[in-house]
Design a protein around this motif. Structure first.
Motif, PDB file in Angstrom:
ATOM      1  N   GLY A  80       4.490 -10.525  -8.234  1.00 49.50           N
ATOM      2  CA  GLY A  80       3.222 -11.147  -7.857  1.00 49.50           C
ATOM      3  C   GLY A  80       2.617 -10.555  -6.594  1.00 49.50           C
ATOM      4  N   ILE A  81       2.871  -9.278  -6.380  1.00 51.96           N
ATOM      5  CA  ILE A  81       2.366  -8.567  -5.194  1.00 51.96           C
ATOM      6  C   ILE A  81       1.254  -7.617  -5.639  1.00 51.96           C
ATOM      7  N   ALA A  82       0.146  -7.605  -4.905  1.00 57.30           N
ATOM      8  CA  ALA A  82      -0.944  -6.667  -5.201  1.00 57.30           C
ATOM      9  C   ALA A  82      -0.513  -5.266  -4.756  1.00 57.30           C
ATOM     10  N   LEU A  83      -0.847  -4.277  -5.557  1.00 58.16           N
ATOM     11  CA  LEU A  83      -0.526  -2.884  -5.225  1.00 58.16           C
ATOM     12  C   LEU A  83      -1.815  -2.122  -5.005  1.00 58.16           C
ATOM     13  N   ARG A  84      -1.883  -1.377  -3.920  1.00 64.01           N
ATOM     14  CA  ARG A  84      -3.029  -0.528  -3.617  1.00 64.01           C
ATOM     15  C   ARG A  84      -2.531   0.908  -3.467  1.00 64.01           C
ATOM     16  N   VAL A  85      -3.058   1.799  -4.312  1.00 58.57           N
ATOM     17  CA  VAL A  85      -2.713   3.217  -4.271  1.00 58.57           C
ATOM     18  C   VAL A  85      -4.018   3.999  -4.376  1.00 58.57           C
ATOM     19  N   PRO A  86      -4.284   4.934  -3.456  1.00 54.14           N
ATOM     20  CA  PRO A  86      -5.533   5.698  -3.534  1.00 54.14           C
ATOM     21  C   PRO A  86      -5.553   6.620  -4.749  1.00 54.14           C
ATOM     22  N   PRO A  87      -6.732   7.110  -5.114  1.00 58.60           N
ATOM     23  CA  PRO A  87      -6.815   8.080  -6.214  1.00 58.60           C
ATOM     24  C   PRO A  87      -5.912   9.283  -5.921  1.00 58.60           C
ATOM     25  N   LEU A  88      -5.378   9.855  -6.968  1.00 59.14           N
ATOM     26  CA  LEU A  88      -4.437  10.972  -6.847  1.00 59.14           C
ATOM     27  C   LEU A  88      -4.990  12.104  -5.979  1.00 59.14           C
ATOM     28  N   ARG A  89      -6.281  12.384  -6.093  1.00 51.68           N
ATOM     29  CA  ARG A  89      -6.869  13.497  -5.330  1.00 51.68           C
ATOM     30  C   ARG A  89      -6.803  13.264  -3.820  1.00 51.68           C
ATOM     31  N   LEU A  90      -6.586  12.012  -3.397  1.00 54.70           N
ATOM     32  CA  LEU A  90      -6.500  11.704  -1.963  1.00 54.70           C
ATOM     33  C   LEU A  90      -5.071  11.601  -1.461  1.00 54.70           C
TER      34      LEU A  90
ATOM     35  N   VAL B 174       0.860  -1.181   0.000  1.00 53.63           N
ATOM     36  CA  VAL B 174       0.000   0.000   0.000  1.00 53.63           C
ATOM     37  C   VAL B 174       0.899   1.233   0.000  1.00 53.63           C
ATOM     38  N   VAL B 175       0.699   2.127  -0.960  1.00 53.16           N
ATOM     39  CA  VAL B 175       1.477   3.371  -1.060  1.00 53.16           C
ATOM     40  C   VAL B 175       0.507   4.525  -0.834  1.00 53.16           C
ATOM     41  N   VAL B 176       0.777   5.362   0.173  1.00 48.54           N
ATOM     42  CA  VAL B 176      -0.118   6.471   0.513  1.00 48.54           C
ATOM     43  C   VAL B 176       0.676   7.743   0.799  1.00 48.54           C
ATOM     44  N   GLY B 177      -0.036   8.835   1.027  1.00 49.17           N
ATOM     45  CA  GLY B 177       0.589  10.100   1.387  1.00 49.17           C
ATOM     46  C   GLY B 177       1.091  10.842   0.165  1.00 49.17           C
TER      47      GLY B 177
ATOM     48  N   ALA C 211       1.544  10.501  -4.755  1.00 49.69           N
ATOM     49  CA  ALA C 211       1.180  11.419  -5.837  1.00 49.69           C
ATOM     50  C   ALA C 211       2.255  11.459  -6.921  1.00 49.69           C
ATOM     51  N   ASN C 212       3.412  10.881  -6.639  1.00 53.33           N
ATOM     52  CA  ASN C 212       4.526  10.880  -7.577  1.00 53.33           C
ATOM     53  C   ASN C 212       4.264   9.838  -8.670  1.00 53.33           C
ATOM     54  N   SER C 213       4.113  10.283  -9.916  1.00 52.29           N
ATOM     55  CA  SER C 213       3.773   9.371 -11.010  1.00 52.29           C
ATOM     56  C   SER C 213       4.862   8.333 -11.242  1.00 52.29           C
ATOM     57  N   ARG C 214       6.093   8.695 -11.024  1.00 49.58           N
ATOM     58  CA  ARG C 214       7.198   7.736 -11.204  1.00 49.58           C
ATOM     59  C   ARG C 214       7.117   6.636 -10.143  1.00 49.58           C
ATOM     60  N   VAL C 215       6.811   7.001  -8.897  1.00 46.01           N
ATOM     61  CA  VAL C 215       6.659   6.009  -7.832  1.00 46.01           C
ATOM     62  C   VAL C 215       5.502   5.072  -8.169  1.00 46.01           C
ATOM     63  N   ARG C 216       4.382   5.624  -8.616  1.00 43.10           N
ATOM     64  CA  ARG C 216       3.219   4.806  -8.977  1.00 43.10           C
ATOM     65  C   ARG C 216       3.586   3.807 -10.090  1.00 43.10           C
ATOM     66  N   SER C 217       4.266   4.300 -11.107  1.00 42.47           N
ATOM     67  CA  SER C 217       4.613   3.463 -12.247  1.00 42.47           C
ATOM     68  C   SER C 217       5.591   2.357 -11.846  1.00 42.47           C
ATOM     69  N   LEU C 218       6.666   2.722 -11.162  1.00 41.07           N
ATOM     70  CA  LEU C 218       7.658   1.721 -10.744  1.00 41.07           C
ATOM     71  C   LEU C 218       7.069   0.716  -9.775  1.00 41.07           C
ATOM     72  N   ALA C 219       6.273   1.189  -8.828  1.00 41.37           N
ATOM     73  CA  ALA C 219       5.653   0.274  -7.864  1.00 41.37           C
ATOM     74  C   ALA C 219       4.760  -0.720  -8.603  1.00 41.37           C
ATOM     75  N   GLY C 220       4.018  -0.239  -9.587  1.00 40.60           N
ATOM     76  CA  GLY C 220       3.160  -1.124 -10.371  1.00 40.60           C
ATOM     77  C   GLY C 220       3.959  -2.177 -11.116  1.00 40.60           C
ATOM     78  N   GLU C 221       5.025  -1.746 -11.806  1.00 42.72           N
ATOM     79  CA  GLU C 221       5.874  -2.675 -12.556  1.00 42.72           C
ATOM     80  C   GLU C 221       6.484  -3.723 -11.632  1.00 42.72           C
ATOM     81  N   ARG C 222       7.055  -3.264 -10.531  1.00 40.04           N
ATOM     82  CA  ARG C 222       7.764  -4.170  -9.626  1.00 40.04           C
ATOM     83  C   ARG C 222       6.813  -5.102  -8.885  1.00 40.04           C
TER      84      ARG C 222
END
Length: 146
Positions: A86-96, A63-66, A70-81
Motif C-alpha cells: 500500500g505504498i505509492a511508488l514514484r519513478v521518473p521516466p527511463l530517459r531521466l 521514490v527510486v531515482v538515479g 533504469a533497471n527494469s527488474r528494480v522497477r518491476s519488483l518495487a512496483g509489486e512490493r
C-alpha cells in the motif's frame, strides 16, 4: 619518448570499463559486466529493504531515482512490493534515469572544452566533493579571476 598513454576507468555497480588512449586514439579497451547476475537477482534485496523501511517508518511514498531506477527488474519488483504494502511508488521516466558516472563525465567534458588545465597526477580524490564548487568557467592560466 612519445605522448603519454591515458588510462581511463569507469566503474558502476553493474560494469567496469577501462580504455587506453594516446593522442585521441583508442588503443585498447575492456568491459566487465555483472548484468547477468542483476538480470536474475537485481533489486531483490534493495526493494525488499526499501519497502520494509517505508513500512517501519510510516512513509507512504517510495521514490527510486538515479542509475538504479533504469533497471527494469528494480522497477518491476518495487512496483509489486509497493502495491502489496500500500505504498505509492514514484519513478521518473527511463530517459531521466542516469548514472552518476555519466554526469561526472559530462562535467569533465565541460571543463575540458572550457580550457581547464588537467589535475596533477598526485591529486587527492574526494568522492563527496560538492560539484557546486567545480569551476565550470575555469580561469585561463595567468589570468586573474574577477
Amino acid at each position: 619518448m612519445g605522448s603519454p598513454i591515458v588510462l581511463g576507468i569507469e566503474s558502476s555497480c553493474d560494469e567496469t570499463g577501462a580504455g587506453l588512449v594516446r593522442d585521441g586514439r583508442l588503443l585498447g579497451h575492456a568491459v566487465a559486466s555483472s548484468m547477468d547476475e542483476h538480470a536474475r537477482f537485481g533489486g531483490v534485496v534493495l526493494t525488499r529493504k526499501a519497502v520494509a523501511a517505508c513500512t517501519e517508518h510510516g512513509v507512504g511514498t517510495l521514490v527510486v531515482v538515479g542509475g538504479v531506477a533504469a533497471n527494469s527488474r528494480v522497477r518491476s519488483l518495487a512496483g509489486e512490493r509497493c502495491r502489496a504494502a500500500g505504498i505509492a511508488l514514484r519513478v521518473p521516466p527511463l530517459r531521466l534515469c542516469t548514472d552518476n558516472g555519466a554526469m561526472i563525465a559530462a562535467v569533465g567534458d565541460i571543463l575540458v572544452r572550457a580550457g581547464a588545465e588537467p589535475a596533477p597526477l598526485d591529486v587527492s580524490i574526494d568522492p563527496s566533493a560538492p560539484l557546486e564548487y567545480a569551476a565550470l568557467h575555469p580561469v585561463a592560466a595567468g589570468a586573474v579571476a574577477a
